[in-house]
Design a protein around this motif. Structure first.
Motif, PDB file in Angstrom:
ATOM      1  N   ASP A 300      95.736  85.875  71.629  1.00 50.58           N
ATOM      2  CA  ASP A 300      95.151  86.435  70.420  1.00 50.58           C
ATOM      3  C   ASP A 300      93.883  85.670  70.031  1.00 50.58           C
ATOM      4  N   PRO A 301      92.721  86.345  69.957  1.00 45.09           N
ATOM      5  CA  PRO A 301      91.476  85.642  69.613  1.00 45.09           C
ATOM      6  C   PRO A 301      91.454  85.093  68.198  1.00 45.09           C
ATOM      7  N   TRP A 302      92.232  85.700  67.303  1.00 43.04           N
ATOM      8  CA  TRP A 302      92.214  85.250  65.902  1.00 43.04           C
ATOM      9  C   TRP A 302      92.943  83.931  65.733  1.00 43.04           C
ATOM     10  N   THR A 303      94.192  83.870  66.187  1.00 37.47           N
ATOM     11  CA  THR A 303      94.953  82.622  66.026  1.00 37.47           C
ATOM     12  C   THR A 303      94.453  81.521  66.959  1.00 37.47           C
ATOM     13  N   SER A 304      93.763  81.889  68.038  1.00 37.07           N
ATOM     14  CA  SER A 304      93.186  80.869  68.922  1.00 37.07           C
ATOM     15  C   SER A 304      91.779  80.474  68.483  1.00 37.07           C
ATOM     16  N   LYS A 305      91.351  80.945  67.311  1.00 37.07           N
ATOM     17  CA  LYS A 305      90.094  80.548  66.667  1.00 37.07           C
ATOM     18  C   LYS A 305      88.846  81.011  67.405  1.00 37.07           C
ATOM     19  N   LYS A 306      88.962  82.064  68.207  1.00 35.88           N
ATOM     20  CA  LYS A 306      87.763  82.603  68.854  1.00 35.88           C
ATOM     21  C   LYS A 306      87.002  83.522  67.913  1.00 35.88           C
ATOM     22  N   VAL A 307      87.698  84.096  66.956  1.00 32.08           N
ATOM     23  CA  VAL A 307      87.061  84.825  65.858  1.00 32.08           C
ATOM     24  C   VAL A 307      87.644  84.280  64.570  1.00 32.08           C
ATOM     25  N   SER A 308      86.903  84.431  63.488  1.00 32.43           N
ATOM     26  CA  SER A 308      87.332  83.823  62.227  1.00 32.43           C
ATOM     27  C   SER A 308      88.031  84.790  61.288  1.00 32.43           C
ATOM     28  N   ALA A 309      88.032  86.099  61.616  1.00 31.79           N
ATOM     29  CA  ALA A 309      88.660  87.083  60.751  1.00 31.79           C
ATOM     30  C   ALA A 309      89.141  88.256  61.594  1.00 31.79           C
ATOM     31  N   PRO A 310      90.228  88.926  61.191  1.00 35.10           N
ATOM     32  CA  PRO A 310      90.736  90.067  61.966  1.00 35.10           C
ATOM     33  C   PRO A 310      89.719  91.187  62.149  1.00 35.10           C
ATOM     34  N   ASP A 311      88.825  91.382  61.171  1.00 34.55           N
ATOM     35  CA  ASP A 311      87.843  92.454  61.271  1.00 34.55           C
ATOM     36  C   ASP A 311      86.819  92.215  62.376  1.00 34.55           C
ATOM     37  N   GLN A 312      86.783  91.009  62.940  1.00 31.88           N
ATOM     38  CA  GLN A 312      85.863  90.708  64.035  1.00 31.88           C
ATOM     39  C   GLN A 312      86.472  91.008  65.401  1.00 31.88           C
ATOM     40  N   LEU A 313      87.736  91.425  65.433  1.00 31.72           N
ATOM     41  CA  LEU A 313      88.421  91.619  66.712  1.00 31.72           C
ATOM     42  C   LEU A 313      87.801  92.745  67.534  1.00 31.72           C
ATOM     43  N   LEU A 314      87.496  93.883  66.896  1.00 32.07           N
ATOM     44  CA  LEU A 314      86.965  95.014  67.662  1.00 32.07           C
ATOM     45  C   LEU A 314      85.554  94.736  68.187  1.00 32.07           C
ATOM     46  N   PRO A 315      84.626  94.159  67.401  1.00 31.06           N
ATOM     47  CA  PRO A 315      83.336  93.780  67.989  1.00 31.06           C
ATOM     48  C   PRO A 315      83.489  92.779  69.128  1.00 31.06           C
ATOM     49  N   TYR A 316      84.445  91.859  68.996  1.00 28.31           N
ATOM     50  CA  TYR A 316      84.704  90.888  70.062  1.00 28.31           C
ATOM     51  C   TYR A 316      85.168  91.597  71.336  1.00 28.31           C
TER      52      TYR A 316
END
Length: 568
Positions: A300-316
Motif C-alpha cells: 500500500d503506497p499510503w501506509t508505506s509513505k509513498k503518498v501522503s494522502a489517500p486522494d493521491q493514490l489514483l494519480p500515483y
C-alpha cells in the motif's frame, strides 16, 4: 521509481486548456456575442437535452469524484457502487417534483422561487448561503487539485481562476455548456487509459477481480440498518439520495442548466440522459478503485509513505502504469484538471445568475452584456483570492468542507416545504430553516471534534508486506512538497473521554447529515406554519406541485389519440 510528468504530458495538458479557452472565444465573437441577459445566463432557453445532459454530467464529475471515489473503494470496498440506486431516486424526484415547478415559473435562480412563495427575507437567506457555499467550493477545488496531484499550488489557483473566468465571462452560458461537453470526452479518455492499461498490467480483469475478492473489496451488499455505520446499503441509498438531491434538485448551478432547455420535455430528458452518465462515471471510478487495489494489494503506497494522502493514490497509479506511454499521464492530468474547470466554471456562471436575479435585477432592471461579463470576472477574481487565502488556512479546510456540505439539507427541506406543503408560510419557513441548519451544524461539528470509532467506519486492511525494501526506504514522499494536503482530524479532541453523545449522535454516518437537516426543517416548518395560521393563506398553484404537473407527462397520448381520430 515513479517518473514525473514529461514534455509530452504537459503539451497534452496545455492543449486541453487552449481548446477550452478557444470555445469561449468562439461563442464570444464568432457567434455574435451574447445578445441579451437571457442569452448570457440561460443560453436564450434554446438548449436541447443532449448537451445539457453532458454538462450536468461534467459538473457532477468533479475532481473530488474522480480521485476520491477510487480511493474510497480502495479503502472501504465496492459497496460505494450502491450509489447507482441513489442516482435513480435523485433523478426521478428532481424531474417529477422540483423541475415542473421551477420550469413553469421560468426563473433564472431557484432562490427567486423563495421570494415568490414566501418573502424577500427567505430569498436573501438562501442566496447568501448559496454564494458563500459556492465561492468556498470553487476555491477549495483548486487547493484539492494541488494537494492530490502535486501541481504547484499557486500555479493551480491562478490557472484555474483565469481560464474559468475567461470563458465564463466571454462566452456566457452556451460556452460553459459546450466546454463541459468537450471536457466529458477528456475525462472519459483519462478514465479509460487507466482502466485499460491497469487491466493489461495486472494480467486481465479476472486477476483484478480475484485480488479484490480475496482482499474483501467486492463487498457490495451490507443491509445493516445501523445509521452509525459509514457505508451500508441504507446509508448510501437513503442518505446518498438526499445528499445528491441538494445538488441536482435545488442548487442553481444545476437547475440553471435544465431550465435553459427549450421545452420541459428536453429538460426532463437531460436529467434522464444524465442518469446514464452518472452510472458510467460510477462504473469507471469503481473499476479504477479495483485496479488500484489489485496493483497495490500487497504494498500500500499510503501506509508505506509513498503518498501522503489517500486522494493521491489514483494519480500515483496513473504515473506508475502509464509512464512508458508519452502523453498518457498528461491525458490523465487533463482529465482531473478538466473536472476542476467544469465545477469552477459552472459555479462562476451560476453565481453571476444568482447575483443578478436575486440582488441586482430588482433594483437595476436593465443590465448590459458588459456588466454581466464584469460580474463573472469579479467572481473569478474572488475565487482566486479565496483560494489563495484558503491555502494558508491548513486544517480548517476540512471543517469548512463539512460545514458547507451540511447547508444543503436544510435548504432542500425549505424548498420541499414550499413545493409540497400548501399551508407552509414564511414564519414556518424561516424557523424551520434556522432550526434545521442549527441541528445539522451541531452534528457536523460534533463529528469533526469527536470522530466515530474505527468500528463505525470499517476500513479494510492495507498491507505493505510486499513492498521493496530499497524503494520503501529511499523513495521520497510523492507530491508532499508542492501540494497542501488537508488534515481531516486537525480539530479532533484526543484527550476527551468517550460519552454516549459521542458514540451515538456524533457518530452518525456523514451521509445522513443532509437527511437530518432536511427532516428537521420540514417538521419544524410544518408545525410552526400550522401554529401561525398557515391554513388561512391563499397560495397560487404555480408555486406548488399539482396533479396537472404529473398528468402533463402524458400529453403525448392526447396527440396520438387525436391523430388516430383524424385518420378515422
Amino acid at each position: 521509481p515513479i517518473k514525473t510528468f514529461a514534455v509530452w504530458d504537459y503539451l497534452v495538458f496545455a492543449g486541453m486548456l487552449s481548446i477550452s479557452a478557444a470555445i469561449g472565444v468562439y461563442y464570444a465573437f464568432c457567434r455574435g456575442g451574447q445578445q441579451t441577459q437571457k442569452d448570457f445566463l440561460m443560453g436564450g432557453q434554446k438548449m436541447t437535452a443532449l448537451p445539457v445532459a453532458l454538462s450536468l454530467t461534467s459538473s457532477f464529475m468533479s475532481a473530488i469524484a474522480i480521485l476520491g471515489i477510487p480511493s474510497e473503494i480502495y479503502r472501504f470496498g465496492a459497496r460505494f457502487s450502491m450509489y447507482g440506486f441513489s442516482y435513480i431516486i435523485m433523478v426521478v424526484i428532481t424531474s417529477e417534483v422540483f423541475l415542473p415547478v421551477f420550469y413553469k415559473l421560468g426563473i433564472t435562480s431557484t432562490y427567486e422561487y423563495l421570494e415568490l412563495r414566501f418573502n424577500k427575507r427567505i430569498r436573501l437567506c438562501g442566496t447568501a448561503l448559496f454564494i458563500l457555499q459556492t465561492i468556498s467550493w470553487g476555491c477549495l477545488y483548486s487547493c484539492f487539485l494541488s494537494a492530490a496531484t502535486g501541481l504547484n499550488l499557486w500555479g493551480t489557483i491562478i490557472t484555474t481562476g483565469v481560464i474559468c473566468t475567461f470563458y465564463s465571462s466571454m462566452g456566457g452560458f452556451k460556452a460553459v455548456v459546450w466546454i463541459h461537453v468537450f471536457q466529458v470526452g477528456i475525462k472519459v479518455a483519462g478514465f479509460f487509459s487507466v482502466i485499460i492499461q491497469g487491466t493489461v498490467v495486472q494480467g486481465g480483469i479476472n486477476n483484478i477481480l480475484n485480488d479484490s475478492y480475496h482482499g474483501g473489496r467486492l463487498n457490495f451488499w451490507d443491509f445493516n440498518p445501523n445509521p452509525l455505520q459509514r457505508y451500508t446499503f441504507w446509508t448510501i441509498v437513503i442518505g446518498g439520495s438526499i445528499t445528491w438531491l441538494t445538488i441536482f434538485a435545488i442548487n442553481p448551478t444545476q437547475v440553471q442548466r435544465y431550465n435553459a432547455c427549450k421545452s420541459r420535455f428536453h429538460a426532463k430528458m437531460s436529467l434522464y440522459i444524465n442518469l446514464i452518465g452518472c452510472w458510467g462515471i460510477l462504473a469507471c471510478t469503481t473499476l479504477c478503485g479495483l485496479v488500484l487495489y489489485s496493483r497495490y494489494h500487497d504494498c500500500d503506497p499510503w501506509t508505506s509513505k509513498k503518498v501522503s494522502a489517500p486522494d493521491q493514490l489514483l494519480p500515483y497509479l496513473a504515473l506508475d502504469i502509464l509512464q512508458d506511454f508519452p502523453g498518457l499521464p498528461g491525458l490523465f492530468l487533463a482529465c482531473v484538471y478538466s473536472a476542476t474547470l467544469s465545477t469552477v466554471s459552472a459555479s462562476v456562471n451560476a453565481l453571476a445568475a444568482v447575483t443578478i436575479s436575486d440582488l441586482i435585477k430588482p433594483h437595476f432592471p436593465s443590465l448590459s452584456e458588459k456588466t454581466l461579463s464584469q460580474l463573472c470576472m469579479l467572481y473569478g477574481a474572488l475565487c482566486i483570492g479565496m483560494a489563495a487565502l484558503a491555502s494558508l488556512m491548513g486544517a480548517l479546510l476540512q471543517v469548512v468542507l463539512s460545514i458547507f456540505g451540511i447547508i444543503g439539507g436544510p435548504l432542500l427541506g425549505l424548498f420541499s416545504l414550499g413545493i409540497l406543503v400548501p399551508f407552509a408560510n414564511s414564519m414556518g419557513a424561516f424557523v424551520g430553516l434556522t432550526t434545521g441548519f442549527a441541528i445539522s451544524l451541531w452534528v457536523g461539528i460534533g463529528a469533526q471534534l469527536y470522530p466515530p470509532l474505527p468500528e463505525r467506519n470499517l476500513p479494510l486492511s492495507l498491507i505493505t508486506d510486499g513492498c521493496n525494501i530499497t524503494s520503501f526506504h529511499h523513495q521520497t514522499n510523492w507530491n508532499t512538497t508542492t501540494g497542501t494536503p488537508f488534515s481531516p482530524n486537525a480539530f479532533q479532541v484526543h484527550s476527551a473521554e468517550r460519552t454516549p453523545l459521542m458514540d451515538n449522535w456524533y457518530s452518525l454516518s456523514f451521509l445522513y447529515f443532509s437527511t437530518v437537516g432536511m427532516l428537521v426543517t420540514l417538521l419544524v416548518g410544518v408545525i410552526v406554519s400550522l401554529l401561525t395560521g398557515g391554513r388561512k393563506q391563499s397560495i397560487d398553484d404555480r408555486f406548488l406541485l399539482t396533479k396537472e404537473d404529473f398528468l402533463s407527462n402524458f400529453d403525448f397520448l392526447k396527440k396520438v389519440y387525436c391523430c388516430e381520430d383524424q385518420m378515422r
